[in-house]
Scaffold this active site. Structure first.
Site, PDB file in Angstrom:
ATOM      1  N   LYS A 172      54.274  59.289  33.577  1.00 14.37           N
ATOM      2  CA  LYS A 172      53.081  59.915  32.971  1.00 14.37           C
ATOM      3  C   LYS A 172      52.135  60.253  34.110  1.00 14.37           C
ATOM      4  CE  LYS A 172      49.292  59.731  31.542  1.00 14.37           C
ATOM      5  NZ  LYS A 172      48.212  60.652  32.043  1.00 14.37           N
ATOM      6  N   GLU A 247      48.261  48.922  41.400  1.00 13.25           N
ATOM      7  CA  GLU A 247      47.633  49.322  42.668  1.00 13.25           C
ATOM      8  C   GLU A 247      46.324  49.982  42.300  1.00 13.25           C
ATOM      9  OE1 GLU A 247      46.054  50.822  45.248  1.00 13.25           O
ATOM     10  OE2 GLU A 247      47.549  52.429  45.468  1.00 13.25           O
ATOM     11  N   CYS A 281      42.930  55.479  47.682  1.00 17.05           N
ATOM     12  CA  CYS A 281      42.729  54.058  47.366  1.00 17.05           C
ATOM     13  C   CYS A 281      42.494  53.254  48.632  1.00 17.05           C
ATOM     14  CB  CYS A 281      43.908  53.520  46.575  1.00 17.05           C
ATOM     15  SG  CYS A 281      45.480  54.003  47.259  1.00 17.05           S
ATOM     16  N   GLU A 380      33.996  50.988  44.605  1.00 16.52           N
ATOM     17  CA  GLU A 380      34.807  52.118  45.067  1.00 16.52           C
ATOM     18  C   GLU A 380      34.135  53.405  44.587  1.00 16.52           C
ATOM     19  OE1 GLU A 380      38.818  52.664  43.355  1.00 16.52           O
ATOM     20  OE2 GLU A 380      39.497  52.865  45.427  1.00 16.52           O
TER      21      GLU A 380
END
Ligand code: NAD
Length: 477
Positions: A172, A247, A281, A380
């Protein structure tokens, strides 16, 4: 143009007939449609994968699987430019980054093709009237939920390893970036991948993604994205006891000591935050600098930030647009907060005058003297914003580095060998780079985090352990 789902090597519309519009981040204009999949589409993909797992794909000899994946890797290399163009338009990546990502997906498949027939089990010393051995077996059907920041790379590292280990996959992609992966599916079918080994359903996270995470026919899920969504995926997978690899990003520190080679460090520090417009990331988004060199480093970095050019992806600027308006607004909200809290903008890059008004642009920003506990140094941002923080001692640097809930990647810049190893062992992080950062993409290097950065490891040979399950066989003679 409508891009359909890829199920059992067939192109099919979503069963509900619904579609989503694809937007070009460089100009904000729609340019394609994708299938908006729901539960029934995911179910069809899972059934196709289950049939492949029980059929020719599941029974294929490792050496044959290896040759097939090598063929796929070569075909992906041949199509590098086509893949890069699709990826660049769909995600807003500058062409040179898109080319690197297209090369990386081929390299991942090549790496794992070479590993397929080297995934040995063991024998275990036991009483002499026994022979005990372990074998590594595929989970069966693996689900892969991919984010929009590196579709090709993340597909390569997770689906590449899962296929190599003998699983059939249901993918997906993110609703904002699926087109390159649909092209990979086309290439895979042409390379001879049997029907059902790879299936791709596009759609929204809350619909197609949630249906995939909760589907009892999925034996393992690999998720890359935000901690909030990762938690939902893990909870859904727990409903049918499927193991999960998460992750989830980071707030990765780069720690620069006064004995560091500043000339070598500065370009790497810049690239670690502007690459993919900071939507990485493992972006080096916190810069800890020892006070004796703080002014010098900030001066040199400011010059570099100011010299960056932000513009449309196809013009191959230093920094492309962000993925969508929501992400651009999120980054701008962080910057507004910096301003209202008196955090100084040390430098900002230049936006091309030709950049279309509708594009989602934010030139790179360097923020100075960010308090370590401030949201800008803790959360983040996922944009080209670097938070610089001065420190005095090694212990202080370590304490600041370890002060966020994340632990994905860390960079340490010093010539002192003892300090390199001391800090490498004490910093809370899945990967540590000393006097470099990112190590050229590191297909071979196990990758993953701790805390809110997630758990499990992808990349390298290590990933194959995650995409297999270990069986112990004890034979009494
Ligand atoms: P997200 O985590 O919601 O999306 C990642 C993937 O998960 C996409 O494919 C999405 O469709 C899917 N998804 C969303 N909701 C789901 C659900 N309920 N069940 C299953 N799958 C679902 O990320 P986002 O909303 O696109 O971005 C938000 C923030 O996440 C960003 O600002 C950034 O901080 C972070 N992010 C991190 C990474 C990373 O590589 N670590 C990647 C993308 C986004």
């Amino acid at each position: 143009m409508l891009h359909k789902n890829f199920i059992a090597n067939q192109w099919v519309e979503a069963l509900g007939g619904q579609t989503l519009t694809v937007i070009d981040p460089s100009n904000g204009q729609p340019f394609a449609e994708i299938a908006r999949s729901g539960e029934a589409d995911i179910d069809a993909a899972v059934q196709a994968a289950r049939a492949a797992s029980a059929g020719a794909w599941g029974r294929m000899a490792p050496a044959e699987r290896s040759r097939l994946l090598l063929r796929l890797s070569l075909a992906l290399q041949d199509q590098q430019e086509a893949l890069a163009r699709i990826e660049s338009r769909d995600t807003g990546k500058p062409m040179k980054q898109a080319r690197a990502d297209a090369a990386a997906v081929a390299r991942y498949i090549e790496f794992y093709a070479g590993a397929v027939d080297k995934l040995h089990g063991t024998t275990i010393p036991y009483p002499s009237d026994y022979t005990v051995l372990t074998v590594r077996e595929p989970h069966g059907v693996t689900g892969h939920i991919i984010p929009w920041n590196y579709p090709l790379q993340i597909f390569g590292r997770s689906v590449g390893a899962a296929l190599a280990a003998g699983n059939a996959c249901v993918v997906k992609p993110a609703e904002d970036a699926c087109l390159s992966l649909l092209k990979v599916a086309e290439i895979a079918a042409e390379a001879g991948l049997p029907a059902g080994a790879l299936n791709i359903c596009t759609g929204l996270g809350a619909e197609a993604g949630a249906a995939l995470s909760a589907h009892p026919g999925i034996d393992h899920i690999s998720f890359t994205g935000s901690p909030q969504t990762g938690k939902q995926v893990a909870l859904a997978a727990a409903g049918h006891f499927a193991p999960v690899t998460l992750e989830l990003g980071g707030k990765s520190p780069q720690i620069l000591f006064s004995d560091a080679d500043i000339d070598a460090a500065v370009p790497v520090l810049l690239n670690a935050i502007i690459q993919n417009a900071g939507q990485t990331c493992s972006a080096g988004s916190r810069l800890l600098v020892q006070r004796a060199i703080y002014t010098d480093v900030m001066g040199r970095l400011s010059e570099r930030f100011k010299a960056t050019r932000t513009g449309p992806a196809q013009d191959d600027p230093d920094c492309g647009p962000l993925i969508n308006a929501r992400q651009r607004d999120r980054v701008k909200a962080f910057l507004a907060e910096a301003e209202s809290d008196g955090i100084a903008m040390a430098a900002q890059g230049v936006l091309d005058i030709n950049a279309p008004k509708g594009g989602f642009y934010q030139p790179p920003v360097l923020l100075g003297d960010v308090p370590p506990a401030h949201r800008l140094a803790q959360e983040e941002i996922f944009g080209p914003v670097l938070a610089a923080i001065p420190f005095d001692t090694e212990d202080e640097a370590l304490s600041i580095a370890n002060s966020t809930p994340f632990g994905l990647v860390a960079g340490i810049w010093t010539q002192d060998g003892g300090r390199q190893l001391r800090l490498a062992r004490r910093v809370r992080s899945g990967q540590v780079f000393i006097n470099n950062y990112g190590a050229g993409g590191g297909v071979e290097l196990p990758f993953g985090g701790t805390g809110q950065s997630g758990y499990g490891r992808e990349k390298g040979f290590e990933a194959l352990y995650g995409f297999t399950t270990l069986k112990t066989i004890a034979i009494k003679h």
